[in-house]
Design a protein around this motif. Structure first.
Motif, short mmCIF file in Angstrom:
data_model
loop_
_atom_site.label_atom_id
_atom_site.label_comp_id
_atom_site.label_asym_id
_atom_site.label_seq_id
_atom_site.Cartn_x
_atom_site.Cartn_y
_atom_site.Cartn_z
N GLN A 188 -18.25 -4.31 -19.63
CA GLN A 188 -17.89 -3.26 -18.67
C GLN A 188 -16.38 -3.12 -18.54
OE1 GLN A 188 -19.68 -3.71 -14.86
NE2 GLN A 188 -21.76 -3.53 -15.63
N ALA A 189 -15.96 -1.89 -18.39
CA ALA A 189 -14.56 -1.62 -18.10
C ALA A 189 -14.23 -2.18 -16.72
CB ALA A 189 -14.30 -0.11 -18.12
N PRO A 190 -12.98 -2.52 -16.47
CA PRO A 190 -12.63 -3.13 -15.19
C PRO A 190 -12.87 -2.23 -13.98
CG PRO A 190 -10.66 -2.63 -16.46
CD PRO A 190 -11.83 -2.37 -17.35
N TRP A 191 -12.97 -0.93 -14.19
CA TRP A 191 -13.12 0.00 -13.06
C TRP A 191 -14.56 0.49 -12.89
CZ3 TRP A 191 -10.27 1.06 -17.49
CH2 TRP A 191 -10.88 1.91 -18.39
N MET A 243 -15.55 -16.31 -24.66
CA MET A 243 -15.68 -15.01 -24.00
C MET A 243 -15.43 -13.92 -25.04
SD MET A 243 -14.27 -14.01 -20.32
CE MET A 243 -14.88 -12.55 -19.53
N LEU A 244 -16.37 -12.96 -25.07
CA LEU A 244 -16.30 -11.84 -26.00
C LEU A 244 -16.19 -10.54 -25.22
CD1 LEU A 244 -16.70 -10.38 -28.76
CD2 LEU A 244 -19.17 -10.65 -28.39
N PHE A 245 -15.20 -9.75 -25.57
CA PHE A 245 -15.01 -8.43 -24.96
C PHE A 245 -15.57 -7.41 -25.94
CE2 PHE A 245 -11.95 -11.29 -23.18
CZ PHE A 245 -12.04 -11.03 -21.83
N LEU A 246 -16.55 -6.66 -25.48
CA LEU A 246 -17.30 -5.75 -26.34
C LEU A 246 -17.44 -4.40 -25.65
CD1 LEU A 246 -19.08 -5.77 -28.98
CD2 LEU A 246 -20.97 -6.49 -27.54
N ASP A 247 -17.56 -3.35 -26.41
CA ASP A 247 -17.73 -1.99 -25.88
C ASP A 247 -16.60 -1.69 -24.89
OD1 ASP A 247 -20.03 -1.75 -27.46
OD2 ASP A 247 -21.32 -2.52 -25.87
N ASP A 248 -16.91 -1.12 -23.73
CA ASP A 248 -15.86 -0.79 -22.76
C ASP A 248 -15.20 -2.02 -22.15
OD1 ASP A 248 -16.11 1.92 -23.15
OD2 ASP A 248 -17.31 2.29 -21.35
N LEU A 268 -12.31 -2.07 -30.06
CA LEU A 268 -10.88 -1.81 -29.85
C LEU A 268 -10.45 -0.53 -30.55
CD1 LEU A 268 -9.52 -5.44 -30.33
CD2 LEU A 268 -9.44 -4.11 -28.20
N ALA A 269 -10.88 -0.37 -31.80
CA ALA A 269 -10.49 0.81 -32.58
C ALA A 269 -11.06 2.09 -31.98
CB ALA A 269 -10.95 0.65 -34.03
N GLU A 270 -12.33 2.05 -31.57
CA GLU A 270 -12.96 3.25 -31.00
C GLU A 270 -12.29 3.69 -29.71
OE1 GLU A 270 -17.07 2.11 -30.60
OE2 GLU A 270 -17.54 2.65 -32.68
N ARG A 271 -11.67 2.75 -29.01
CA ARG A 271 -11.03 3.07 -27.74
C ARG A 271 -9.51 3.18 -27.86
NH1 ARG A 271 -15.69 1.06 -27.74
NH2 ARG A 271 -17.21 1.55 -26.14
N GLY A 272 -9.02 3.14 -29.10
CA GLY A 272 -7.60 3.36 -29.36
C GLY A 272 -6.70 2.24 -28.88
N LEU A 273 -7.21 1.02 -28.80
CA LEU A 273 -6.39 -0.11 -28.34
C LEU A 273 -5.88 -0.90 -29.54
CD1 LEU A 273 -8.55 -1.41 -25.36
CD2 LEU A 273 -6.40 -0.16 -25.25
N ASP A 274 -4.60 -1.15 -29.53
CA ASP A 274 -3.94 -1.92 -30.58
C ASP A 274 -3.66 -3.33 -30.06
OD1 ASP A 274 -0.94 -2.56 -31.94
OD2 ASP A 274 -2.49 -1.76 -33.27
N THR A 275 -3.58 -4.29 -30.95
CA THR A 275 -3.34 -5.68 -30.55
C THR A 275 -2.08 -5.81 -29.70
OG1 THR A 275 -4.42 -6.41 -32.58
CG2 THR A 275 -3.11 -8.03 -31.42
N ALA A 276 -1.06 -5.03 -29.98
CA ALA A 276 0.20 -5.09 -29.22
C ALA A 276 0.02 -4.65 -27.78
CB ALA A 276 1.26 -4.24 -29.90
N GLU A 277 -1.07 -3.94 -27.47
CA GLU A 277 -1.31 -3.43 -26.12
C GLU A 277 -2.20 -4.35 -25.29
OE1 GLU A 277 -1.69 1.20 -26.24
OE2 GLU A 277 -2.88 0.33 -27.88
N LEU A 278 -2.52 -5.53 -25.80
CA LEU A 278 -3.44 -6.42 -25.11
C LEU A 278 -2.66 -7.45 -24.28
CD1 LEU A 278 -6.04 -7.05 -27.95
CD2 LEU A 278 -5.93 -5.16 -26.30
N ILE A 323 -24.55 -14.97 -22.04
CA ILE A 323 -24.69 -14.14 -20.83
C ILE A 323 -23.97 -12.82 -21.11
CG2 ILE A 323 -24.04 -13.85 -18.42
CD1 ILE A 323 -24.11 -16.86 -18.12
N THR A 324 -24.62 -11.72 -20.83
CA THR A 324 -24.00 -10.41 -21.00
C THR A 324 -23.87 -9.73 -19.66
OG1 THR A 324 -25.00 -10.21 -23.20
CG2 THR A 324 -24.17 -8.19 -22.19
N LEU A 325 -22.66 -9.30 -19.35
CA LEU A 325 -22.40 -8.57 -18.11
C LEU A 325 -21.72 -7.25 -18.44
CD1 LEU A 325 -21.13 -11.54 -16.00
CD2 LEU A 325 -23.21 -10.31 -15.62
#
Length: 119
Positions: free
Chosen positions: A11-14, A38-43, A84-94, A117-119
């Motif tokens: 989930q996105a933070p918002w 911890m894996l960050f996936l999708d939004d 990350l690619a689908e949402r236009g996020l680059d490693t430098a922006e993390l 566990i998936t949230l």
């Protein structure tokens, strides 16, 4: 021996409490020396962005919690390369360092953990 745990944050933070709850579980488990990844996936990859403005939504910034993960022993941090690619996020922006994984590496990652566990 403790079972290993992978927390998948999707989930996105918002978009609700899921992002914060995933971080809280990781921090709590890390405080008890549980083997946690911890894996960050999708939004969920939006949590990693340095360009968040949580104040605009009257929410707290998750950046400090993310940066605390290694201090609590949660050092295995991953992100889906495709998400990350689908949402236009680059490693430098993390705001934290994560291992970028392609789809086949994600499957291998899931097999490495005893519980997920998936949230």
């Amino acid at each position: 021996m403790s079972k290993s745990l992978l927390i998948i944050s999707r989930q996105a933070p918002w978009s609700g409490p899921g992002a914060r709850e995933a971080l809280d579980i990781a921090l709590a488990g890390g405080a008890f020396d549980l083997p946690i990844g911890m894996l960050f996936l999708d939004d969920g990859v939006f949590q990693l962005s340095t360009h968040q403005q949580p104040g605009n939504l009257q929410q707290k910034d998750l950046g400090a919690n993310l940066q605390a993960l290694p201090m609590f022993g949660v050092e295995d941090l991953y992100a889906s390369q495709r998400s990350l690619a689908e949402r236009g996020l680059d490693t430098a922006e993390l705001n934290i360092s994560v291992q970028r994984l392609d789809d086949s590496a994600l499957t291998t990652l899931l097999d490495r953990y005893d519980q997920v566990i998936t949230l």
